[in-house]
Design an enzyme around this catalytic site. Structure first.
Site, PDB file in Angstrom:
ATOM      1  N   GLY A  10       0.830  -1.208   0.000  1.00 20.88           N
ATOM      2  CA  GLY A  10       0.000   0.000   0.000  1.00 20.88           C
ATOM      3  C   GLY A  10       0.867   1.261   0.000  1.00 20.88           C
ATOM      4  O   GLY A  10       2.103   1.193   0.042  1.00 20.88           O
ATOM      5  N   TYR A 125     -16.663   3.558   7.467  1.00 20.07           N
ATOM      6  CA  TYR A 125     -15.188   3.456   7.522  1.00 20.07           C
ATOM      7  C   TYR A 125     -14.684   3.879   8.920  1.00 20.07           C
ATOM      8  O   TYR A 125     -13.871   3.183   9.525  1.00 20.07           O
ATOM      9  CB  TYR A 125     -14.573   4.338   6.435  1.00 20.07           C
ATOM     10  CG  TYR A 125     -13.070   4.504   6.541  1.00 20.07           C
ATOM     11  CD1 TYR A 125     -12.202   3.496   6.126  1.00 20.07           C
ATOM     12  CD2 TYR A 125     -12.513   5.678   7.069  1.00 20.07           C
ATOM     13  CE1 TYR A 125     -10.817   3.651   6.226  1.00 20.07           C
ATOM     14  CE2 TYR A 125     -11.135   5.834   7.172  1.00 20.07           C
ATOM     15  CZ  TYR A 125     -10.297   4.823   6.757  1.00 20.07           C
ATOM     16  OH  TYR A 125      -8.930   4.988   6.873  1.00 20.07           O
ATOM     17  N   TRP A 151      -5.410  12.283   6.180  1.00 24.35           N
ATOM     18  CA  TRP A 151      -5.250  12.854   4.836  1.00 24.35           C
ATOM     19  C   TRP A 151      -3.886  12.471   4.225  1.00 24.35           C
ATOM     20  O   TRP A 151      -3.093  13.335   3.834  1.00 24.35           O
ATOM     21  CB  TRP A 151      -5.390  14.382   4.891  1.00 24.35           C
ATOM     22  CG  TRP A 151      -6.735  14.912   5.261  1.00 24.35           C
ATOM     23  CD1 TRP A 151      -7.710  14.292   5.981  1.00 24.35           C
ATOM     24  CD2 TRP A 151      -7.260  16.220   4.934  1.00 24.35           C
ATOM     25  NE1 TRP A 151      -8.796  15.117   6.129  1.00 24.35           N
ATOM     26  CE2 TRP A 151      -8.550  16.300   5.504  1.00 24.35           C
ATOM     27  CE3 TRP A 151      -6.753  17.316   4.239  1.00 24.35           C
ATOM     28  CZ2 TRP A 151      -9.344  17.451   5.376  1.00 24.35           C
ATOM     29  CZ3 TRP A 151      -7.546  18.461   4.121  1.00 24.35           C
ATOM     30  CH2 TRP A 151      -8.825  18.513   4.678  1.00 24.35           C
TER      31      TRP A 151
END
Ligand SMILES: NC(=O)c1ccc[n+]([C@@H]2O[C@H](COP(=O)([O-])OP(=O)(O)OC[C@H]3O[C@@H](n4cnc5c(N)ncnc54)[C@H](OP(=O)(O)O)[C@@H]3O)[C@@H](O)[C@H]2O)c1
Length: 286
Positions: A10, A125, A151
């Site tokens: 990821g 989420y 973020w």
């Protein structure tokens, strides 16, 4: 020290692998193809054999809007899956560092969220990430650090700056929400901070907030990206109500730490953006 990283392919996972190596640690990474964290038996077996001192769990369901359609799916990865990793790490005698999110908060504050603030997620989420925080704390009592960040953007994944640059290259004008404020966090900075935490002889137990310095709205972030990229597209502010999405997001989710020098503080998000641009320019020049 030896690090094991789940979700290693990821965006954050890739930077963690590089940061652990750069700091002189041994590191082994498991992508989703190598290890599905929802498979408790496989997690126990693979992390048991990994001989790690520190396990960092970067594996997660990160499709915020998609989680609204399949909350059970998000919970299986972000809740139970995180618990599986923590349980297996503890059984193997390793410390677990779990990555969590600002979306556990409802965004009703107008001063930065601290570790002790009440959680009240607005989305599936957010609920799944909160379930993960709790599962990790229960599965590895006294042997875990939960790093809440926000973020994220980095060179190793699809992220807000990449999306904005693509759209700004295609359009003359772009509307971006100006009523959600948070801390953009460069994954290169976060990865170095996580490795530094994990490498300490004594690590903070429980939740720590680690996010980019400063804060801005998505609109402010987009303006900075377009300016740095030298694009001529005009960025205009709009409201969340004008841009409806399946998942509700907090209007304000600036994270700061109340745990003093136990917690690393990151550079300003604009510095992170400068490093991101330097990285992608090198990448595109190759
Ligand atoms: N992105 C953000 O803005 C943000 C903000 C705050 C916190 N966070 C947290 O930061 C962490 C890292 O996020 P990121 O941005 O690096 O996300 P990412 O790029 O989506 O990486 C997550 C990784 O987890 C893997 N994964 C998904 N399901 C899995 C499973 N069942 N077993 C094993 N691996 C699985 C994914 O693999 P596949 O691609 O093969 O599915 C992916 O490689 C996550 O915990 C996230 O919740 C992110």
């Amino acid at each position: 020290m030896r690090f094991a990283i789940t979700g290693a392919a990821g965006m954050l996972g890739q930077d963690l692998l590089a940061a652990a190596k750069a700091a002189g640690h041994e590191v082994v990474g498991f992508s989703s193809a190598d290890l599905d964290i929802t498979d408790a038996e496989a997690v126990e077996q693979i992390l048991g054999a990994a001989r790690a001192d520190v396990v960092v769990n970067c594996a997660a369901w990160t499709d915020v809007d998609g989680a609204e359609r399949d909350e059970d799916g998000a919970l299986a990865v972000n809740g139970a899956g995180a618990g599986n990793v923590a349980r297996a790490a503890a059984a193997a005698g390793a410390w677990v560092i779990h990555i969590s999110s600002d979306y556990v908060f409802d965004g009703s504050k107008r001063t930065p969220y601290l570790e002790s603030d009440l959680t009240e997620p607005l989305s599936a989420y957010g609920r799944s990430k909160l379930a993960g925080d709790r599962a990790v704390a229960n599965a590895a009592p006294g042997r875990h650090t939960i790093v809440r960040s926000s973020w994220l953007f980095g060179a190793g994944g699809s992220c807000f700056p990449a999306t904005i640059m693509r759209l700004a290259g295609e359009r003359d004008e772009l509307n971006v929400v100006d009523d959600q404020v948070g801390c953009p966090t460069f994954t290169g900075h976060l990865a170095r901070a996580v490795v530094e935490l994990g490498g300490r002889p004594s690590r903070p137990v429980g939740i720590v907030h680690v996010a980019g310095g400063g804060s801005c709205s998505w609109y402010g972030f987009a303006r900075e990206i377009v300016a740095r990229a030298g694009l001529s597209c005009q960025v205009k502010p709009c409201t969340t109500a004008e841009m409806p999405r399946p998942a509700r997001r907090p209007a304000y989710s600036v994270l700061r730490s109340e745990r003093g020098d136990q917690v690393p503080s990151l550079s300003d998000w604009r510095q992170g953006l400068a490093e991101y641009f330097a990285l992608i320019r090198v990448g595109s020049a190759r």
